[in-house]
Design an enzyme around this catalytic site. Structure first.
Site, PDB file in Angstrom:
ATOM      1  N   LYS A  38       0.844  -1.195   0.000  1.00  0.00           N
ATOM      2  CA  LYS A  38       0.000   0.000   0.000  1.00  0.00           C
ATOM      3  C   LYS A  38       0.877   1.241   0.000  1.00  0.00           C
ATOM      4  O   LYS A  38       1.879   1.280   0.719  1.00  0.00           O
ATOM      5  CB  LYS A  38      -0.877   0.028   1.263  1.00  0.00           C
ATOM      6  N   GLU A 198      19.066  -4.261  26.827  1.00  0.00           N
ATOM      7  CA  GLU A 198      19.849  -3.462  25.866  1.00  0.00           C
ATOM      8  C   GLU A 198      21.332  -3.784  26.039  1.00  0.00           C
ATOM      9  O   GLU A 198      21.871  -3.661  27.125  1.00  0.00           O
ATOM     10  CB  GLU A 198      19.577  -1.966  26.099  1.00  0.00           C
ATOM     11  N   ALA A 310      10.890   8.808   8.995  1.00  0.00           N
ATOM     12  CA  ALA A 310       9.997   9.102   7.868  1.00  0.00           C
ATOM     13  C   ALA A 310      10.228  10.508   7.327  1.00  0.00           C
ATOM     14  O   ALA A 310      10.249  10.723   6.119  1.00  0.00           O
ATOM     15  CB  ALA A 310       8.544   8.943   8.313  1.00  0.00           C
ATOM     16  N   HIS A 433       3.452  32.581  27.934  1.00  0.00           N
ATOM     17  CA  HIS A 433       3.364  32.041  29.296  1.00  0.00           C
ATOM     18  C   HIS A 433       1.913  31.699  29.605  1.00  0.00           C
ATOM     19  O   HIS A 433       1.023  32.478  29.290  1.00  0.00           O
ATOM     20  CB  HIS A 433       3.857  33.110  30.286  1.00  0.00           C
TER      21      HIS A 433
END
Length: 456
Positions: A38, A198, A310, A433
């Site tokens: 797609k 990790e 991307a 602010h």
């Protein structure tokens, strides 16, 4: 065989491919785009958009669970994963329809099928050859695994994780980079026990070390476990679960193992090597103008070494279209591409980390402004901060932010970096602010030698 020609033939319809197609069409070039799946690619269908929808659902779950701290009587009854998936798929479907409409509006010819680059300027699809004055390779990337670690059953990648029809009770996430910490964040918000493994010494290892420490502190508070600096040695699964083995001798039991060890380039099976393209570790090599070693052939996005984002592919696609059309666009500064990790809290950065800046300049000046000094961040009950890295010449060459919603602040940070602004350039600018955006203003005031609120 029939022959069909155009000014530009693009192989792949993800962010890089379709951006190139639309910009080229705008500039009056004829475009043929080949896509086997797609249009929209990984980002729209299996990446950025669906994961961010899940992360927003996770934020809603946390808000319901934590209403008491804002004086709102709310509680989380549970996660309707079918409802979450329906919401996610609805977002993707709406964007996909819009994208299809843009292809028609831009008069881009879309060829459905698996294309092979047969060189020198030809793409073949199901026996039909499409020839372009220029060819753009935009075949994207795939979710990688580790040698000997087979994906299937309870061992999944982000592709399968996006379509789960249940919330796992216990998950091990292999990889503490962007994809790993985002899914860890979602599943924790949905009530799962999560452990990240990790191999490198810290989470989000590509970011500034300060950001890793901030994120690790926040994850500890959220009850997300992580083991850094430890290697994975194997996994076994059965009907009841998966056992993950680590080099330390430790074993972790879970319902699922998410393999989030990065993405590899989709270069195999498209005829690239046979056509004489120069590749390295599967990536197509290009010069700074994204030209390959073959004349008139460009490569874009995740297929090219560098950040797999991307918006990088998108910008590169526009660059290539303009280059082919003779507009001589300015080369994209890779360090100027903003990076956002959408876990809770978010990590956003642009430019160089402190370590990279020291390597380039020798000595640098840094400043950290804590979000504890920012009114809107206190209203949102988020902690974190802004870190600035200034070069000896004056401009700020790196900006890193940690905190909920800080991804929305990266736009101004990108302008500051790209325009080589000094602290004195930014300090006089008025920031509204109370906004989190003020934290950038306060950090620059402090770096310019006139701090108003606490920083540290």
């Amino acid at each position: 065989m029939t022959d069909t020609s155009a000014d530009l033939v693009i192989l792949g319809g993800g962010s890089g491919g379709y951006a190139c197609a639309f910009r080229a069409a705008e500039l009056g070039l004829s475009v043929i785009l080949v896509e086997k799946d797609k249009v929209g690619g990984t980002c729209l269908h299996r990446g950025c958009i669906p994961t961010k929808a899940l992360l927003h659902a996770a934020e809603v779950a946390d808000n319901a669970r934590e209403g008491d701290q804002f004086g709102v009587k709310s509680s989380l009854e549970g996660i309707d994963i079918q409802g979450v998936n329906s919401y996610k798929d609805g977002v993707v479907s709406g964007l996909y329809k819009g994208l299809q409409g843009l292809f028609k509006a831009n008069k881009v010819t879309v060829v459905e099928g698996t294309g092979s680059f047969v060189g020198p300027n030809t793409v073949e699809v199901d026996g039909t050859r499409y020839t372009g004055k220029n060819v753009v390779l935009a075949t994207g990337s795939y979710a990688r695994s580790l040698p000997g670690l087979e994906i299937g059953g309870r061992i999944i990648t982000s592709d399968q994780a996006l379509n789960l029809d249940y919330v796992p009770q216990r998950v091990v996430v292999l990889g503490g980079g962007v994809i790993g910490v985002e899914f860890a964040s979602v599943w924790r918000s949905f009530g799962a026990e999560v452990t990240i493994v990790e191999a490198l010494p810290r989470l989000v290892p590509a970011e500034d070390e300060w950001a890793s420490k901030q994120l690790e502190r926040a994850f500890r508070k959220r009850g997300i476990k992580f083991k850094t600096g430890v290697r994975f040695t194997g996994a076994t699964q059965d009907a009841d679960g998966v056992v993950v083995n680590l080099e330390s001798g430790e074993s972790l039991e879970a319902d699922l193992l998410l393999v989030a060890v990065g993405r590899g380039p989709n270069s195999a099976g498209h005829g690239f090597e046979e056509a004489g393209l120069k590749l390295e570790r599967g990536f197509v090599l290009t010069d700074e103008r994204l030209r390959t070693n073959l004349p008139g052939v460009y490569a874009v996005g995740d297929l090219v070494p560098g950040l797999q984002l991307a918006h990088r592919g998108f910008q590169q696609g526009i660059f290539i279209a303009e280059d082919i059309a003779g507009q001589n666009p300015k080369v994209i500064d890779e360090a100027g591409i903003p990076r956002v990790t959408y876990c809770k809290p978010e990590v956003a950065s642009v430019g160089l980390t402190e370590a990279q800046a020291k390597e380039k300049y020798g000595t640098v000046e840094t400043l950290v402004y804590a979000l504890s000094g920012n009114g809107k961040s206190q209203i949102l009950k988020t902690s974190g901060g802004v870190k600035l890295v200034k070069s000896p010449e004056g401009p700020v060459v790196g900006i890193t932010l940690v905190g909920e919603r800080v991804g929305e602040l990266i736009g101004e940070a990108q302008l500051i970096y790209s325009w080589e602004a000094t602290p004195e350039d930014i300090a006089p600018l008025v920031h509204a602010h109370p906004t989190q955006n003020e934290s950038l203003g306060e950090a620059f005031l402090a770096l310019a030698g006139k701090p108003l609120h606490v920083h540290g």
